[in-house]
Design a protein around this motif. Structure first.
Motif, short mmCIF file in Angstrom:
data_model
loop_
_atom_site.label_atom_id
_atom_site.label_comp_id
_atom_site.label_asym_id
_atom_site.label_seq_id
_atom_site.Cartn_x
_atom_site.Cartn_y
_atom_site.Cartn_z
N SER A 47 0.84 -1.20 0.00
CA SER A 47 0.00 0.00 0.00
C SER A 47 0.88 1.25 0.00
CB SER A 47 -0.92 -0.01 1.23
OG SER A 47 -0.13 0.01 2.41
N THR A 48 0.23 2.39 -0.16
CA THR A 48 0.95 3.67 -0.19
C THR A 48 0.62 4.48 1.05
OG1 THR A 48 0.85 3.68 -2.60
CG2 THR A 48 1.32 5.78 -1.53
N ASN A 49 1.66 4.84 1.80
CA ASN A 49 1.48 5.76 2.92
C ASN A 49 1.51 7.19 2.39
OD1 ASN A 49 1.28 3.94 5.08
ND2 ASN A 49 3.50 3.78 5.25
N ARG A 50 0.59 8.01 2.90
CA ARG A 50 0.53 9.40 2.48
C ARG A 50 0.47 10.31 3.70
NH1 ARG A 50 -2.68 6.67 -1.31
NH2 ARG A 50 -2.02 7.07 -3.46
N GLY A 51 0.99 11.50 3.54
CA GLY A 51 0.92 12.50 4.59
C GLY A 51 1.13 13.87 4.00
N ARG A 52 0.97 14.88 4.85
CA ARG A 52 1.17 16.24 4.38
C ARG A 52 1.75 17.08 5.51
NH1 ARG A 52 -4.99 18.65 4.07
NH2 ARG A 52 -5.07 19.36 6.21
N PHE A 53 2.22 18.25 5.14
CA PHE A 53 2.71 19.22 6.11
C PHE A 53 1.68 20.35 6.16
CE2 PHE A 53 6.33 16.96 4.49
CZ PHE A 53 7.03 16.65 5.65
N ASP A 54 1.16 20.62 7.35
CA ASP A 54 0.08 21.59 7.47
C ASP A 54 0.54 23.04 7.55
OD1 ASP A 54 -1.92 19.67 7.34
OD2 ASP A 54 -1.95 19.35 9.51
N LYS A 55 1.81 23.28 7.91
CA LYS A 55 2.28 24.66 8.05
C LYS A 55 3.39 24.93 7.04
CE LYS A 55 1.00 25.06 12.89
NZ LYS A 55 1.48 25.25 14.26
N LYS A 56 3.12 25.90 6.18
CA LYS A 56 4.09 26.29 5.15
C LYS A 56 3.86 27.75 4.81
CE LYS A 56 0.25 24.64 3.37
NZ LYS A 56 -0.71 23.87 4.11
N ALA A 57 4.92 28.40 4.33
CA ALA A 57 4.84 29.82 3.96
C ALA A 57 5.88 30.08 2.90
CB ALA A 57 5.08 30.70 5.17
N GLY A 58 5.70 31.16 2.16
CA GLY A 58 6.71 31.51 1.18
C GLY A 58 6.23 32.52 0.17
N THR A 59 7.12 32.82 -0.75
CA THR A 59 6.82 33.79 -1.80
C THR A 59 7.28 33.25 -3.15
OG1 THR A 59 8.93 34.92 -1.45
CG2 THR A 59 7.02 35.81 -0.29
N THR A 77 8.51 21.06 9.65
CA THR A 77 8.51 19.59 9.65
C THR A 77 7.65 19.01 10.78
OG1 THR A 77 10.58 19.57 10.90
CG2 THR A 77 10.74 19.42 8.51
N GLY A 78 7.53 19.74 11.88
CA GLY A 78 6.70 19.26 12.99
C GLY A 78 5.22 19.31 12.70
N SER A 79 4.82 19.89 11.57
CA SER A 79 3.40 19.97 11.21
C SER A 79 2.96 18.78 10.36
CB SER A 79 3.10 21.29 10.48
OG SER A 79 3.62 21.28 9.16
N ILE A 80 3.80 17.74 10.30
CA ILE A 80 3.46 16.57 9.48
C ILE A 80 2.17 15.95 10.00
CG2 ILE A 80 4.78 14.84 10.80
CD1 ILE A 80 5.73 13.83 7.97
N ASN A 81 1.33 15.51 9.06
CA ASN A 81 0.01 15.00 9.42
C ASN A 81 -0.36 13.85 8.48
OD1 ASN A 81 -2.69 14.55 9.96
ND2 ASN A 81 -3.31 16.68 9.73
N THR A 82 -0.39 12.64 9.04
CA THR A 82 -0.82 11.47 8.26
C THR A 82 -2.23 11.04 8.64
OG1 THR A 82 0.04 9.89 9.89
CG2 THR A 82 1.55 10.63 8.14
N SER A 93 10.29 11.98 14.79
CA SER A 93 11.42 11.56 15.61
C SER A 93 12.74 11.58 14.84
CB SER A 93 11.17 10.14 16.15
OG SER A 93 11.40 9.18 15.12
N LYS A 94 13.83 11.25 15.53
CA LYS A 94 15.16 11.21 14.92
C LYS A 94 15.25 10.18 13.81
CE LYS A 94 17.60 12.87 18.98
NZ LYS A 94 18.59 12.57 20.03
N ASP A 95 14.35 9.18 13.81
CA ASP A 95 14.38 8.17 12.74
C ASP A 95 14.08 8.76 11.37
OD1 ASP A 95 14.94 6.14 14.53
OD2 ASP A 95 12.84 5.45 14.68
N PHE A 96 13.28 9.83 11.34
CA PHE A 96 12.87 10.41 10.06
C PHE A 96 13.20 11.91 10.00
CE2 PHE A 96 10.34 6.52 10.20
CZ PHE A 96 10.60 6.00 8.95
N PHE A 97 12.25 12.78 10.31
CA PHE A 97 12.43 14.22 10.09
C PHE A 97 13.19 14.93 11.21
CE2 PHE A 97 9.02 13.25 7.15
CZ PHE A 97 9.43 13.95 6.02
N ASN A 98 13.32 14.30 12.37
CA ASN A 98 14.04 14.91 13.49
C ASN A 98 13.59 16.37 13.66
OD1 ASN A 98 15.77 15.27 15.61
ND2 ASN A 98 17.65 15.00 14.44
N ALA A 99 12.29 16.54 13.81
CA ALA A 99 11.67 17.87 13.79
C ALA A 99 12.15 18.78 14.91
CB ALA A 99 10.15 17.75 13.83
#
Length: 193
Positions: A47-59, A77-82, A93-99
């Motif tokens: 199967s496919t795991n999916r997620g998103r990041f809820d907080k982003k900004a930019g120009t 990175t701490g706004s990840i949401n699956t 955690s340190k295993d992945f994004f180490n947010a």
């Protein structure tokens, strides 16, 4: 040719040059309610795991006449949401994004590639876990429109790329079958300022 004709030609050329000079790049702010950074990764080839990041900004800056642009996006990175709390905690955690140690990922473009009047690719530097790699985002859709509610121009599109997470030092689970390839899908809309 008399002096009046020469003066008229010079004046017209000067006005044309001023007109070109005034067609400076426009600046657009990322609309967080219509911009999503999501990822897809196979779960042990099934199967496919999916997620998103809820907080982003930019120009984004865009000069449609000159066919140049730039983008600068920051993702928390701490706004990840699956949709699953324990999975989110493991990804932070340190295993992945180490947010905690790396609270932000960034993408800064180095080049826009156009196909006719439309952006077809964006080349840039993705920084994740303190490591930077060049990536190419392919545009599946790009356009601009006059937003009837905001009364401003909005430009956006769907962009995607596939990265190898090990290139950023994210190697957890690769040895026992969690894939290295991660597909990034970025839906962007930005409002002209």
């Amino acid at each position: 040719m008399n002096r009046h004709v020469i003066a008229s030609v010079l004046a017209a050329s000067t006005l044309a040059a001023v007109g070109v000079a005034q067609a400076a790049p426009a600046t657009y702010s990322i609309d967080p309610t219509h911009t999503f950074v999501t990822f897809e990764v196979k779960h042990f080839g099934t199967s496919t795991n999916r997620g998103r990041f809820d907080k982003k900004a930019g120009t984004v800056t865009l000069d449609k006449e000159a066919k140049i642009g730039s983008v600068d996006i920051t993702i928390e990175t701490g706004s990840i949401n699956t949709g699953t709390g324990p999975f989110d905690a493991h990804l932070k955690s340190k295993d992945f994004f180490n947010a905690e140690a790396f609270p932000q990922a960034t993408f800064k473009s180095t080049k826009f590639i156009f196909n006719g009047d439309k952006v077809s690719q964006v080349v840039g530097d993705l920084t994740l876990l303190g490591k930077t790699q060049t990536v190419v985002l392919s545009a599946n859709n790009f356009g601009c429109y006059q937003n009837p509610m905001l009364k401003r121009e909005v430009c956006g599109g769907d962009f995607e790329t596939t990265i190898q997470r090990a290139n950023f030092g994210m190697e957890y689970g690769i040895a026992y079958g969690i894939p290295n390839d991660v597909k990034l899908i970025i839906q962007v809309e930005a409002v002209k300022q």
